[in-house]
Scaffold this motif. Structure first.
Motif: not given
Length: 544
Positions: A93, A101, A112, A537
């Motif tokens: 991810w 991504n 991140y 996300a």
């Protein structure tokens, strides 16, 4: 609660506690990415800067640290940052490429967070979206050993990052437009930068008698860079997280995307205290040179006379000979106390052989680059997200054949399915006249063989099955092949790409989906094997 769930909860708690014991600390960074007008080679252009720095800030951590990078995208375009060589264990991810991504929109920020698990060494980061790398945005990454695992060489007096690479004076949007409109490939680069500066604007100062570590990365778009330090030998100690046999070199080929560490000792007569560092291109139509200065403390000055020349610009034989000399040191430790060679890769049975042949083709009226006849195009939804949510879009992916089937060249979102924990033999067949470099995200691979012509099964008898170097980026010489072996022990969807900017942009990449034990979707993979989708996300395409 059912007994089985008690067991699962206990296992998860044990894993969480076990991981926490190996987390030394958190490294927290806050970066603002923006354009700034700069003149790296004397011609002004918009350069991607981070916190107004070019190259960007140093990212440093100790192995097993958790790294948090809050990225504010002040560009006028979407942004992704990828961590070249950092394996992102169990955590695709955070990989930062378009097939896994969604990009950070202009004016937005995204954080991140990843652990540099069981890695040490020298790496770098760069913007992976569109053609951004042609405008900078890159910076160095250092991952240090824990105190409990000493390095297999004396502690250097200091560390220097040396980011070398070709540079275009043209705006990255103009270069990208040439490729989009098929008006020709980008011209040759305009020069070579060392740490973002033109010749003789970068200097390194050493104390007489001291030994220093130089962490060298080729952050350019396409050209191999040969590095040489006048009158000084370089002792190679590390390549992308693997400790090497300690050989001395008077020059070192660094192919696009590769990183090395060398030790240099200031042991020359003080009557001459200024020396050239020479970064010259190899295998290009026109040789370009970038220069830096190495000084001795208290005796700073300018080098005198001509700078030393590197090897013959088109002498592939010397480069190949050097490549064979770079070997893994199985006797020493790296991120863990046990020797690197305790993983006996040569004793593992190969479960699958995959041959990937790169080529150039016309598809319709477009020039494209292919792997096994497929030129990659990005699907609407990043593959990792599509896989996680089980979207129907996955039905449209093009399955990459295990060997070239010489199909009519086609566009496709190419995917290669691999079983978790399988040990796979990849052969990269280069049918073109130019040198290629390839990069595995999420993995380091053992470079077991190289040879001229076409690969055949009989080549296996000459493989290095004991101390082949382990790294994430490797070269394939013209009309030649390179064989690598890798254990697929990192669940998820991972990028395998050409490191040549224009080749990747025009289709020379694919994605690996590592699955197994009935776990086709990351949503069904146990937490011990792959982290859950992060709550922050970004969702795009059909996942939005």
């Amino acid at each position: 609660m059912a007994p089985g769930r008690w067991v699962s909860a206990a296992v998860l708690l044990f894993i969480t506690l076990q991981e926490s014991l190996f987390v030394d600390c958190n490294q927290i960074y806050d970066w603002t990415v923006s354009f700034a007008q700069r003149k790296p080679l004397g011609v002004e252009k918009p350069v991607i800067v981070i916190n107004d720095e070019f190259p960007g800030p140093l990212l440093s951590a100790t192995t097993n640290d958790v790294v948090t990078v809050n990225v504010h995208n002040n560009l006028t375009e979407p942004l992704l940052l990828t961590w070249n060589g950092i394996q992102q264990r169990r955590n695709p991810w955070q990989d930062g490429v378009q097939g896994t991504n969604c990009p950070i929109p202009p004016g937005a920020n995204w954080t991140y967070e990843f652990q540099v698990k069981d890695q040490i060494g020298s790496f770098f980061y760069y913007p992976s979206f569109l053609f951004h790398k042609a405008s900078g945005g890159y910076g160095p990454v250092r991952v240090y050993n824990r105190v409990a695992v000493p390095t297999p060489f004396p502690t250097p007096m200091g560390d220097f990052d040396v980011l070398v690479g070709d540079w275009y004076n043209a705006d990255h949007r103009d270069l990208q437009s040439r490729l989009d409109q098929q008006v020709g490939l980008p011209p040759n680069p305009d020069g070579v930068l060392i740490n973002g500066l033109a010749s003789l604007q970068t200097s390194f100062t050493l104390k007489p008698g001291g030994t220093y570590r130089f962490r060298i990365s080729n952050v350019g778009l396409k050209a191999t860079i040969n590095l040489k330090i006048q009158d000084h030998m370089m002792q190679l100690i590390e390549a992308e997280g693997a400790h090497t046999l300690k050989e001395y070199y008077d020059n070192l080929d660094v192919h696009v995307g590769q990183s090395y560490s060398v030790l240099v000792t200031a042991n020359k007569d003080l009557s001459k205290s200024a020396f050239y560092m020479v970064a010259s291109t190899r295998f290009t139509a026109k040789e370009m040179v970038g220069l830096a200065i190495l000084n001795y403390e208290g005796h700073e000055g300018q080098p005198e006379g001509l700078f030393p020349f590197g090897p013959d610009d088109h002498d592939f034989s010397s480069s190949i000979e050097q490549a064979f000399s770079i070997r893994w040191d199985p006797r020493v430790g790296a991120a863990r106390p046990n020797p690197q060679g305790s993983f006996h890769y040569g004793l593992i049975n190969v479960s699958r052989t995959i041959v990937l042949e790169n080529n150039v083709a016309m598809i319709g009226n477009q020039l494209r680059y292919t792997i096994n006849g497929i030129s990659f195009v990005y699907p609407e939804t990043p593959m990792l997200l599509a896989n996680y949510f089980g979207l129907k879009e996955m039905e449209n992916y093009t399955r990459m054949p295990d060997v070239p089937d010489y199909r009519e060249p086609q566009l496709g979102s190419s995917l290669l399915d691999l079983e978790y924990r399988s040990f796979v033999h990849f052969v990269f067949q280069n049918s073109e006249l130019s040198l290629q470099t390839w990069h595995f995200d999420g993995y380091s691979v053992f470079i077991v063989g190289m040879g001229e012509g076409r690969w055949t099964e009989k080549e296996r008898v000459n493989y290095n099955m004991f101390d082949a170097i382990s790294r994430s980026t490797f070269q394939v010489y013209p009309n030649s092949w390179t064989a690598v072996m890798v254990e697929m022990d990192n669940y998820g969807v991972w990028n395998l790409r050409s490191q040549d900017g224009e080749r990747r942009y025009l289709g020379q990449e694919l994605y690996l989906r590592v699955k197994g034990n009935g776990t086709d979707s990351p949503g069904t993979i146990p937490a011990r094997d792959m982290r859950s989708i992060p709550p922050n996300a970004i969702k795009c395409g059909m996942a939005h």
